[in-house]
Design an enzyme around this catalytic site. Sequence first.
Site, short mmCIF file in Angstrom:
data_model
loop_
_atom_site.label_atom_id
_atom_site.label_comp_id
_atom_site.label_asym_id
_atom_site.label_seq_id
_atom_site.Cartn_x
_atom_site.Cartn_y
_atom_site.Cartn_z
N GLU A 18 15.93 -5.86 71.26
CA GLU A 18 16.96 -4.82 71.11
C GLU A 18 16.81 -3.79 72.23
OE1 GLU A 18 15.63 -3.33 67.17
OE2 GLU A 18 15.42 -1.43 68.23
N GLY A 28 2.53 2.34 72.99
CA GLY A 28 1.31 1.92 73.65
C GLY A 28 0.96 0.46 73.42
N ILE A 29 1.19 -0.06 72.22
CA ILE A 29 0.78 -1.44 71.92
C ILE A 29 1.64 -2.44 72.71
CG2 ILE A 29 0.49 -3.20 70.11
CD1 ILE A 29 -0.07 -0.72 68.21
N ILE A 72 8.74 -0.01 71.14
CA ILE A 72 8.35 1.08 72.03
C ILE A 72 6.86 1.40 71.85
CG2 ILE A 72 8.87 2.88 70.34
CD1 ILE A 72 10.18 4.48 72.56
C1 LIG Z 1 12.27 1.90 69.25
C2 LIG Z 1 11.57 0.70 68.77
O1 LIG Z 1 10.48 0.71 68.28
S1 LIG Z 1 12.42 -0.75 68.87
C3 LIG Z 1 11.55 -1.85 67.75
C4 LIG Z 1 12.12 -2.00 66.38
N1 LIG Z 1 12.25 -0.76 65.65
C5 LIG Z 1 11.28 -0.25 64.86
O2 LIG Z 1 10.20 -0.82 64.74
C6 LIG Z 1 11.62 1.06 64.16
C7 LIG Z 1 10.50 1.64 63.35
N2 LIG Z 1 9.33 1.97 64.16
C8 LIG Z 1 9.23 3.17 64.81
O3 LIG Z 1 10.11 4.01 64.75
C9 LIG Z 1 7.98 3.43 65.63
O4 LIG Z 1 7.47 2.20 66.07
C10 LIG Z 1 6.86 4.21 64.80
C11 LIG Z 1 7.38 5.56 64.38
C12 LIG Z 1 6.43 3.42 63.60
C13 LIG Z 1 5.65 4.37 65.73
O5 LIG Z 1 6.09 4.90 66.93
P1 LIG Z 1 5.09 5.77 67.84
O6 LIG Z 1 5.86 6.27 69.00
O7 LIG Z 1 3.89 4.96 68.11
O8 LIG Z 1 4.78 6.93 66.84
P2 LIG Z 1 3.80 8.15 66.99
O9 LIG Z 1 2.39 7.70 66.88
O10 LIG Z 1 4.22 8.95 68.16
O11 LIG Z 1 4.16 8.94 65.65
C14 LIG Z 1 5.42 9.51 65.43
C15 LIG Z 1 5.21 10.69 64.49
O12 LIG Z 1 4.73 10.21 63.23
C16 LIG Z 1 3.50 10.86 62.87
N3 LIG Z 1 2.65 9.85 62.23
C17 LIG Z 1 2.43 8.60 62.66
N4 LIG Z 1 1.60 7.97 61.81
C18 LIG Z 1 1.30 8.85 60.84
C19 LIG Z 1 0.48 8.78 59.66
N5 LIG Z 1 -0.18 7.66 59.33
N6 LIG Z 1 0.40 9.88 58.88
C20 LIG Z 1 1.07 11.01 59.19
N7 LIG Z 1 1.87 11.12 60.31
C21 LIG Z 1 1.97 10.06 61.10
C22 LIG Z 1 2.93 11.33 64.22
O13 LIG Z 1 2.08 12.41 64.07
C23 LIG Z 1 4.19 11.71 64.98
O14 LIG Z 1 4.68 12.97 64.53
P3 LIG Z 1 4.97 14.16 65.58
O15 LIG Z 1 5.87 13.58 66.64
O16 LIG Z 1 5.60 15.22 64.78
O17 LIG Z 1 3.61 14.49 66.13
C1 LIG Z 2 17.90 2.31 66.42
C2 LIG Z 2 17.12 1.91 67.58
C3 LIG Z 2 15.67 2.06 67.63
C4 LIG Z 2 14.83 1.14 66.81
O1 LIG Z 2 15.13 0.02 66.44
O2 LIG Z 2 13.74 1.53 66.53
#
Ligand SMILES: CC(=O)SCCNC(=O)CCNC(=O)[C@H](O)C(C)(C)COP(=O)(O)OP(=O)(O)OC[C@H]1O[C@@H](n2cnc3c(N)ncnc32)[C@H](O)[C@@H]1OP(=O)(O)O
Ligand SMILES: CCCC(=O)O
Length: 446
Positions: free
Chosen positions: A244, A222-223, A220
Amino acid sequence: MHLKSEYQNKLVLAEEAVQVIESGDWIDYGFGLTGPYELDKALARRKDELFNVNIRNTLGLWPHFSIDSDPTGEHFTLNTWHFSSAAREFYSKGLAYYIPMKFNELPMLTRNDCIPARVFMASVSPMDNHGFFSFGVGAAGNMASIENAEYVILEVNENIPRVLGGNQENIHISQVNFVVEGPNPELLTLPATEPSETDKKIAQNIIHKLYDGCCIQLGIGGIPSAVGNLVAQSDLKDLGVHTEMYVDAYIKMTKAGKITGLRKSIDKYKQVFSFALGSQELYEFIDDNPGVAAYSVDYTNNPYIISQIDDFVSINACIEVDLFGQVSSETVGTRHISGTGGQVDFVEGAYRSKNGQSFICMPSTYKTSNQVTSRIKPILAHGTVVTGTRSATHMIVTEYGIANMKGKSTWERAEALINISHPSFRDELIKEASAMKIWRKSNKIK
Ligand SMILES: CC(=O)SCCNC(=O)CCNC(=O)[C@H](O)C(C)(C)COP(=O)(O)OP(=O)(O)OC[C@H]1O[C@@H](n2cnc3c(N)ncnc32)[C@H](O)[C@@H]1OP(=O)(O)O
Ligand SMILES: CCCC(=O)O
């Protein structure tokens, strides 16, 4: 019995359906957009009669009427396989808890390890001519939940698309106890993500690694969206999709003629996914579309299945990485952000695919209104949960380049990671790496 009569016999009001719920029950909610709406509202109205009811959901994309109704947490507790921003809020108030999982194991955990849910409640598409309701926007682990449930209650929502399979993407009327016709709330849509300049640079670094016939998994944000835009404008052809989560970037690439699935070694020509989340256009695109197939997540995310697809490319995001190559994608210290989700599944599966590549992406810095910090850290903060262990990590990407961790010693990893960190943090990182004994005098910064 005729299918329509069976449907009519099982049709009740939400208030009646939730009468089967008792204090002490565990209830599984359908995955993501297949979570219940009217049924949860009806459950909330029973708050005062029920105690210690545990709800298990994932992503929580609908309002949480039951949890909202009970600020004490005595009546309802939320247990979730993946945090949304709503779950973060409930967690901070002590009303929600995370259940650790590798996403491919969700059906297995549900079948073998969890306290079985007595009741399963989900939103589905209207019944088709063959008596099936589709959970194609959230197939994931729904059938595993119903196998253990005493009561299966469905809420029909006309806005839920009928997605073809795959496997375990639908449920037959004969497997259902009650059907409820809800108010057909609109599905949550994600606003179009406008990639930042940094996202675009990260995507530029990745696009050079793609070639005709690759099979792509995007997460999910921007990238992935920036990667989708670049692919749509590129000369690439015959790409495949096995993912997924189905996101809007795939539609852009499909409409630009880049996705054919011609060279996929399994599920040839099909775009394979386990759940969908995006724009209204996306929900219309996957409706009755024979070019896409929804599967249970123990298929899409199974590293063994992924590894059978040659030229696999997995692109996901993380929060921070330490100089050992440990990846954190789910917490910041003990503050819980999201979950492991499918990240580890795809990192492992992609690495085992012939010519496979997995990219874990992040901007080099994290900015708040008054501070800029490096996301590449000497060590992760106290309490931070490691999502990807250093032995599993493949490629880390920032706007400054790609660092491949595989086969590298600790000092080589430190060098590669510092080379893709923000230039203003490099001296400090080198100092820390030296103190940690993972820096050699001969190490070079570009
Ligand atoms: C749903 C999918 O991604 S499917 C792909 C496979 N699954 C995964 O990769 C699961 C794990 N990855 C993820 O959940 C996401 O990719 C993330 C959380 C790593 C990044 O997602 P993004 O939507 O880009 O995250 P975003 O930049 O909005 O940050 C989410 C929160 O973390 C906080 N955060 C992010 N990076 C940092 C950091 N370095 N330090 C402190 N807080 C941080 C943000 O402030 C935000 O908090 P808020 O909503 O309270 O403001
Ligand atoms: C559990 C579904 C979402 C994710 O893989 O990040």
